[in-house]
Design a protein around this motif. Structure first.
Motif, mmCIF file in Angstrom:
data_model
loop_
_atom_site.group_PDB
_atom_site.id
_atom_site.type_symbol
_atom_site.label_atom_id
_atom_site.label_comp_id
_atom_site.label_asym_id
_atom_site.label_seq_id
_atom_site.Cartn_x
_atom_site.Cartn_y
_atom_site.Cartn_z
ATOM 1 N N LYS A 12 -3.612 18.957 1.834
ATOM 2 C CA LYS A 12 -4.633 18.242 1.065
ATOM 3 C C LYS A 12 -5.739 17.724 1.977
ATOM 4 O O LYS A 12 -6.935 17.877 1.687
ATOM 5 N N ARG A 13 -5.364 17.145 3.105
ATOM 6 C CA ARG A 13 -6.354 16.608 4.044
ATOM 7 C C ARG A 13 -7.214 17.726 4.642
ATOM 8 O O ARG A 13 -8.439 17.602 4.737
ATOM 9 N N ARG A 21 -9.643 19.044 1.977
ATOM 10 C CA ARG A 21 -10.783 18.128 1.784
ATOM 11 C C ARG A 21 -11.782 18.227 2.926
ATOM 12 O O ARG A 21 -12.988 18.234 2.714
#
Length: 187
Positions: free
Chosen positions: A66-67, A70
């Motif tokens: 997820k990081r 992003r």
């Protein structure tokens, strides 16, 4: 009694690549190793510890993916706003791969995933991958795809892509004179 017809001849079957030969064997060995290690840990620490380890790996891997996703999206949107081409996402790609390996159940995949999160390891893997791809592209048979890669790599002194050059000949009696069917190039 023999007939005059000969038996049909078949073309020789192409040799199987090493990757196609050894990949299934490697995947099977990896799965057996993962299961064996999980059974060893379960025997030593208990089934609940293995379950917590697998859940922690999945949650940690999901957070890493997820990081990295992003960060990649933010870099892309910033480069589009500036009007510059996006920069290489090699580190983000390897970070996402590390997160995905953490999400897979198993201890070997977790160790490899954690190693891919270390910046010096990412740099070494990225450099090795780039060298390997470059070597394979040079050794490949030229064709439409090889020509496309060559076109993409051509750059002028100012950093702009140079695709080709158009030479106009507008003088009387030239190839685009009034008697020619083709219209002149406008520019």
């Amino acid at each position: 009694m023999t007939s005059g017809a000969s038996s049909p001849t078949y073309p020789a079957r192409p040799r199987r690549s090493r990757m196609r030969t050894f990949l299934p064997l490697g995947v099977a060995a990896w799965l057996v190793l993962e299961i064996w290690l999980l059974l060893l840990v379960a025997d030593a620490a208990g089934g609940l510890a293995v379950l917590l380890l697998l859940v922690a790996g999945f949650v940690g891997g999901a957070a890493v993916v997820k990081r990295a996703g992003r960060r990649a999206f933010r870099n892309l949107s910033e480069s589009l706003q500036r009007g510059t081409p996006p920069q290489s996402g090699g580190a983000n790609g390897l970070t996402m791969l590390g997160g995905l390996l953490l999400m897979l159940p198993g201890l070997v995949s977790d160790v490899v995933g954690l190693l891919l999160l270390v910046p010096p390891v990412q740099k070494a893997v990225s450099a090795y991958t780039e060298r390997t791809i470059d070597r394979k592209l040079r050794a490949s048979v030229p064709g439409p795809l090889g020509d496309a890669f060559a076109q993409a790599r051509m750059r002028g002194a100012d950093g702009k892509v140079v695709q080709g050059e158009v030479i106009r000949d507008d003088r009387p009696g030239g190839p685009y004179d009034a008697g020619d069917d083709r219209p002149p190039l406008t520019g």
